[in-house]
Design a protein around this motif. Structure first.
Motif, PDB file in Angstrom:
ATOM      1  N   ASN A 119       1.104  -1.239   0.033  1.00 14.62           N
ATOM      2  CA  ASN A 119       0.177  -0.402  -0.204  1.00 14.62           C
ATOM      3  C   ASN A 119       1.160   1.247   0.284  1.00 14.62           C
ATOM      4  O   ASN A 119       0.539   2.172  -0.095  1.00 14.62           O
ATOM      5  CB  ASN A 119      -1.061  -0.174   0.976  1.00 14.62           C
ATOM      6  CG  ASN A 119      -0.140   0.210   2.477  1.00 14.62           C
ATOM      7  OD1 ASN A 119       0.601  -0.675   2.330  1.00 14.62           O
ATOM      8  ND2 ASN A 119      -1.222   0.763   3.678  1.00 14.62           N
ATOM      9  N   LEU A 123      -0.154   5.523   1.300  1.00 18.87           N
ATOM     10  CA  LEU A 123       0.602   5.556   1.887  1.00 18.87           C
ATOM     11  C   LEU A 123       1.118   7.552   1.632  1.00 18.87           C
ATOM     12  O   LEU A 123       1.608   8.435   2.256  1.00 18.87           O
ATOM     13  CB  LEU A 123       1.781   4.459   2.756  1.00 18.87           C
ATOM     14  CG  LEU A 123       1.243   3.911   3.887  1.00 18.87           C
ATOM     15  CD1 LEU A 123       2.451   2.759   3.910  1.00 18.87           C
ATOM     16  CD2 LEU A 123       0.320   4.381   4.630  1.00 18.87           C
ATOM     17  N   LYS A 126      -1.365   9.755   1.364  1.00 22.51           N
ATOM     18  CA  LYS A 126      -1.752   9.560   2.979  1.00 22.51           C
ATOM     19  C   LYS A 126      -0.305  10.878   3.855  1.00 22.51           C
ATOM     20  O   LYS A 126      -1.496  11.830   4.196  1.00 22.51           O
ATOM     21  CB  LYS A 126      -2.110   8.813   4.076  1.00 22.51           C
ATOM     22  CG  LYS A 126      -1.996   8.726   4.983  1.00 22.51           C
ATOM     23  CD  LYS A 126      -2.549   7.434   5.984  1.00 22.51           C
ATOM     24  CE  LYS A 126      -2.968   7.752   7.673  1.00 22.51           C
ATOM     25  NZ  LYS A 126      -2.744   6.754   7.934  1.00 22.51           N
ATOM     26  N   TYR A 127       0.476  11.038   3.208  1.00 26.44           N
ATOM     27  CA  TYR A 127       1.529  11.599   3.793  1.00 26.44           C
ATOM     28  C   TYR A 127       2.847  12.260   2.910  1.00 26.44           C
ATOM     29  O   TYR A 127       3.575  12.411   2.628  1.00 26.44           O
ATOM     30  CB  TYR A 127       2.348  10.749   4.689  1.00 26.44           C
ATOM     31  CG  TYR A 127       1.589   9.744   6.165  1.00 26.44           C
ATOM     32  CD1 TYR A 127       1.697  10.851   7.382  1.00 26.44           C
ATOM     33  CD2 TYR A 127       1.659   8.768   5.940  1.00 26.44           C
ATOM     34  CE1 TYR A 127       1.027   9.804   8.226  1.00 26.44           C
ATOM     35  CE2 TYR A 127       1.112   8.399   7.047  1.00 26.44           C
ATOM     36  CZ  TYR A 127       0.682   8.535   7.855  1.00 26.44           C
ATOM     37  OH  TYR A 127      -0.271   8.172   9.053  1.00 26.44           O
ATOM     38  N   LEU A 144       8.368   6.954   7.330  1.00 28.72           N
ATOM     39  CA  LEU A 144       7.658   7.410   8.762  1.00 28.72           C
ATOM     40  C   LEU A 144       8.011   6.723   9.410  1.00 28.72           C
ATOM     41  O   LEU A 144       7.487   7.763  11.017  1.00 28.72           O
ATOM     42  CB  LEU A 144       6.424   5.757   8.355  1.00 28.72           C
ATOM     43  CG  LEU A 144       5.146   6.395   6.896  1.00 28.72           C
ATOM     44  CD1 LEU A 144       4.335   4.895   6.683  1.00 28.72           C
ATOM     45  CD2 LEU A 144       5.192   7.650   6.389  1.00 28.72           C
ATOM     46  N   PHE A 148       7.176  10.389  12.898  1.00 33.11           N
ATOM     47  CA  PHE A 148       6.289   9.381  14.076  1.00 33.11           C
ATOM     48  C   PHE A 148       6.944   9.644  15.496  1.00 33.11           C
ATOM     49  O   PHE A 148       6.720   9.839  16.447  1.00 33.11           O
ATOM     50  CB  PHE A 148       6.295   8.006  14.789  1.00 33.11           C
ATOM     51  CG  PHE A 148       4.951   7.814  13.115  1.00 33.11           C
ATOM     52  CD1 PHE A 148       4.242   8.516  12.868  1.00 33.11           C
ATOM     53  CD2 PHE A 148       5.295   6.496  12.422  1.00 33.11           C
ATOM     54  CE1 PHE A 148       3.533   7.588  11.727  1.00 33.11           C
ATOM     55  CE2 PHE A 148       4.424   5.535  11.535  1.00 33.11           C
ATOM     56  CZ  PHE A 148       3.133   6.722  11.354  1.00 33.11           C
ATOM     57  N   ASN A 161       4.165   1.031  15.056  1.00 34.74           N
ATOM     58  CA  ASN A 161       3.066   3.139  14.850  1.00 34.74           C
ATOM     59  C   ASN A 161       3.688   2.168  12.842  1.00 34.74           C
ATOM     60  O   ASN A 161       1.970   2.007  11.956  1.00 34.74           O
ATOM     61  CB  ASN A 161       3.241   3.889  14.932  1.00 34.74           C
ATOM     62  CG  ASN A 161       2.141   4.811  14.580  1.00 34.74           C
ATOM     63  OD1 ASN A 161       0.864   3.988  13.944  1.00 34.74           O
ATOM     64  ND2 ASN A 161       2.291   6.222  14.666  1.00 34.74           N
ATOM     65  N   PHE A 162       4.841   2.268  12.218  1.00 33.31           N
ATOM     66  CA  PHE A 162       4.931   2.156  11.327  1.00 33.31           C
ATOM     67  C   PHE A 162       4.254   0.353  10.385  1.00 33.31           C
ATOM     68  O   PHE A 162       3.929   0.556   9.671  1.00 33.31           O
ATOM     69  CB  PHE A 162       6.542   1.838  10.990  1.00 33.31           C
ATOM     70  CG  PHE A 162       6.608   1.200  10.014  1.00 33.31           C
ATOM     71  CD1 PHE A 162       6.667   2.138   8.520  1.00 33.31           C
ATOM     72  CD2 PHE A 162       7.268  -0.541   9.605  1.00 33.31           C
ATOM     73  CE1 PHE A 162       7.088   1.659   7.331  1.00 33.31           C
ATOM     74  CE2 PHE A 162       7.530  -0.271   8.668  1.00 33.31           C
ATOM     75  CZ  PHE A 162       7.264   0.219   6.878  1.00 33.31           C
ATOM     76  N   THR A 164       1.726  -0.912  11.859  1.00 32.40           N
ATOM     77  CA  THR A 164      -0.039  -1.001  12.081  1.00 32.40           C
ATOM     78  C   THR A 164      -0.175  -0.151  10.354  1.00 32.40           C
ATOM     79  O   THR A 164      -1.136  -0.581  10.110  1.00 32.40           O
ATOM     80  CB  THR A 164      -0.204   0.524  13.353  1.00 32.40           C
ATOM     81  OG1 THR A 164       0.303   0.964  12.782  1.00 32.40           O
ATOM     82  CG2 THR A 164       0.385  -0.903  14.231  1.00 32.40           C
ATOM     83  N   GLU A 165       0.745   1.252   9.796  1.00 30.75           N
ATOM     84  CA  GLU A 165       0.579   1.964   8.950  1.00 30.75           C
ATOM     85  C   GLU A 165      -0.052   1.124   7.254  1.00 30.75           C
ATOM     86  O   GLU A 165      -0.218   1.193   6.371  1.00 30.75           O
ATOM     87  CB  GLU A 165       1.149   2.446   8.800  1.00 30.75           C
ATOM     88  CG  GLU A 165       1.041   4.266  10.024  1.00 30.75           C
ATOM     89  CD  GLU A 165      -1.329   4.485   9.611  1.00 30.75           C
ATOM     90  OE1 GLU A 165      -0.393   5.458   7.973  1.00 30.75           O
ATOM     91  OE2 GLU A 165      -1.766   4.625  10.243  1.00 30.75           O
ATOM     92  N   ILE A 166       1.060   0.168   7.706  1.00 33.80           N
ATOM     93  CA  ILE A 166       1.632  -0.720   6.173  1.00 33.80           C
ATOM     94  C   ILE A 166       1.112  -1.809   6.500  1.00 33.80           C
ATOM     95  O   ILE A 166      -0.006  -2.522   6.867  1.00 33.80           O
ATOM     96  CB  ILE A 166       2.815  -1.146   5.770  1.00 33.80           C
ATOM     97  CG1 ILE A 166       3.516  -1.792   6.735  1.00 33.80           C
ATOM     98  CG2 ILE A 166       3.806  -0.046   6.168  1.00 33.80           C
ATOM     99  CD1 ILE A 166       4.777  -2.882   6.994  1.00 33.80           C
ATOM    100  N   LYS A 167       0.441  -2.097   4.885  1.00 38.21           N
ATOM    101  CA  LYS A 167       0.402  -3.935   4.319  1.00 38.21           C
ATOM    102  C   LYS A 167       1.524  -4.430   3.662  1.00 38.21           C
ATOM    103  O   LYS A 167       1.875  -3.694   2.451  1.00 38.21           O
ATOM    104  CB  LYS A 167      -1.008  -3.881   3.655  1.00 38.21           C
ATOM    105  CG  LYS A 167      -1.862  -2.963   4.635  1.00 38.21           C
ATOM    106  CD  LYS A 167      -3.866  -2.671   3.329  1.00 38.21           C
ATOM    107  CE  LYS A 167      -4.888  -2.394   4.629  1.00 38.21           C
ATOM    108  NZ  LYS A 167      -5.419  -2.485   3.089  1.00 38.21           N
TER     109      LYS A 167
END
Length: 215
Positions: A119, A123, A126-127, A144, A148, A161-162, A164-167
């Protein structure tokens, strides 16, 4: 998938400079099975040095720059000698453009990544205030995580956190300017390591087979 690997050692009578160099050469050559398009390495003395090239690992270990820099690194007065390496299988980003090779250096982080962030386009959207300088999905790792950290999270929280953001898959090894150590992290378990108390040495790689062969 690419290969990431490295060695952390105090260097002593049970694990000499010669042993270190021999193991590192072996890791590069064995990890070439994971990708032959490019290779690179990084280590930290007073600051982080890194080098990457659109050549296979077997050529890198014969190069003058590799041998000169590794020898200088091994005679440095570091308490711990930690080095990371990368052998690239191209998934996105033309390897002849060296900015698409690894290690990736950005925002106080120098690191290597094995895996695919599927993804990545979403991302970056998003950023979108973050600067993108390569075609690598791996550039999201320092982008990322450093973001953070700036928001007040520590390194561990930032990596969590990274993830959780990535797929996709993220096996990473990195240096950050705020810490002395080497950070290893995986979201699928594909970092294998051997730790020898007698020689005070830890060696890691992307495959158990690579370590078994090296041993």
């Amino acid at each position: 998938m690419c290969g990431i690997f490295g060695i952390v050692s105090e260097l002593n009578i049970n694990f000499s400079e010669k042993d270190y160099k021999s193991c590192l050469d072996g890791l590069f050559k064995l990890s070439e099975s994971r990708g032959k398009e490019a290779s690179g390495f990084a280590f930290k003395t007073n600051e982080v040095f890194f080098f990457k090239t659109p050549q296979p690992a077997s050529k890198l270990v014969k190069s003058k720059v590799y041998n000169n820099e590794i020898n200088k690194f091994l005679i440095s007065k570091n308490t711990h000698h930690a080095i990371i390496g990368h052998s690239r299988l191209v998934t996105n980003g033309y390897e002849q453009d060296n900015k698409n090779n690894q290690p990736v250096a950005k925002n106080g982080i120098v690191g290597v990544h094995n895996g695919i962030i599927v993804n990545s386009s979403g991302l970056w959207a998003k950023y979108n205030e973050e600067t993108k300088s390569s075609d690598l999905d791996s550039e999201l790792v320092p982008t990322l995580i450093s973001r953070f950290i700036k928001e007040g999270q520590d390194v561990v929280e930032s990596i969590q956190n990274f993830n959780t953001e990535i797929k996709g898959v993220a096996n990473i090894a990195l240096y950050h300017s705020s810490i002395d150590g080497l950070v290893l992290a995986t979201n699928n378990g594909s970092i294998y390591y051997v730790n020898c108390d007698k020689s005070k040495t830890l060696i890691f790689a992307s495959e158990r087979f690579i370590l078994n062969t090296l041993i």
